[in-house]
Scaffold this active site. Structure first.
Site, short mmCIF file in Angstrom:
data_model
loop_
_atom_site.label_atom_id
_atom_site.label_comp_id
_atom_site.label_asym_id
_atom_site.label_seq_id
_atom_site.Cartn_x
_atom_site.Cartn_y
_atom_site.Cartn_z
N HIS A 56 61.78 49.59 9.03
CA HIS A 56 61.26 48.56 8.14
C HIS A 56 62.27 48.27 7.04
O HIS A 56 63.18 49.04 6.81
CB HIS A 56 59.90 48.95 7.54
CG HIS A 56 59.96 50.10 6.59
ND1 HIS A 56 59.95 51.41 7.01
CD2 HIS A 56 60.03 50.14 5.23
CE1 HIS A 56 60.01 52.20 5.95
NE2 HIS A 56 60.06 51.46 4.86
N HIS A 115 74.02 42.28 1.64
CA HIS A 115 72.99 41.32 2.04
C HIS A 115 72.41 41.72 3.39
O HIS A 115 72.94 42.59 4.06
CB HIS A 115 73.57 39.90 2.11
CG HIS A 115 74.62 39.73 3.16
ND1 HIS A 115 75.93 40.07 2.95
CD2 HIS A 115 74.55 39.26 4.43
CE1 HIS A 115 76.62 39.82 4.05
NE2 HIS A 115 75.81 39.33 4.97
N GLU A 162 71.21 36.15 4.37
CA GLU A 162 72.06 35.20 5.09
C GLU A 162 71.31 34.77 6.35
O GLU A 162 70.73 35.60 7.04
CB GLU A 162 73.37 35.89 5.47
CG GLU A 162 74.28 35.07 6.36
CD GLU A 162 75.50 35.85 6.83
OE1 GLU A 162 76.36 35.23 7.46
OE2 GLU A 162 75.58 37.08 6.60
#
EC number: 2.5.1.-
Length: 141
Positions: free
Chosen positions: A8, A67, A116
């Site tokens: 997760h 990211h 992204e």
């Protein structure tokens, strides 16, 4: 003993309601459960969790390239960009990129977590780097 997959993703957020709306609208996340300070979603089979943490600094995170990237199709790229604009999501300047490295949209959630949407695959990236980044060393496993 082997790692199987990502279990997760959990993000610390400052405003649960604002973040729930963001993840529902941007990612199409389906809210599974909501408490006073937590929410769980299903994002196309991925477990996404939000936990409220109000008293932590959030102002320098945007300077990191850290990211999480999600795959989108090339056909959906412009539509996704327009959707982010419509939702008034903070879209970041992307790095200069060769077209063989495919397309990306960088953006943040309300707490500055960077994401992204990318149209390429790992193999696209490796193929491009093998041709253009001669200083890199590649390994076969």
């Amino acid at each position: 003993m082997t790692v199987q997959s990502i279990n997760h993703l959990l993000f610390s957020v400052s405003d649960l309601e604002k973040s729930i709306a963001f993840y529902e609208n941007v990612f199409g996340a389906k809210l599974l459960v909501k408490g006073n300070s937590t929410a769980y979603f299903d994002v196309n089979g991925l477990w996404l969790a939000l936990n409220v943490e109000k008293d932590i600094p959030r102002n320098d995170i945007q300077y990191s390239y850290t990211h999480i990237a999600f795959t989108i199709s090339e056909d959906e790229f412009d539509k996704m960009y327009d959707k982010l604009v419509q939702l008034k999501v903070l879209i970041l300047d992307g790095r200069q990129r060769d077209e063989r490295d495919k397309k990306s949209i960088y953006f943040t959630d309300p707490d500055g977590h960077k994401f992204e949407f990318h149209t390429g695959t790992l193999q696209d990236r490796l193929d491009y780097y093998k041709k253009e980044k001669l200083h890199m060393e590649f390994f076969n496993h």
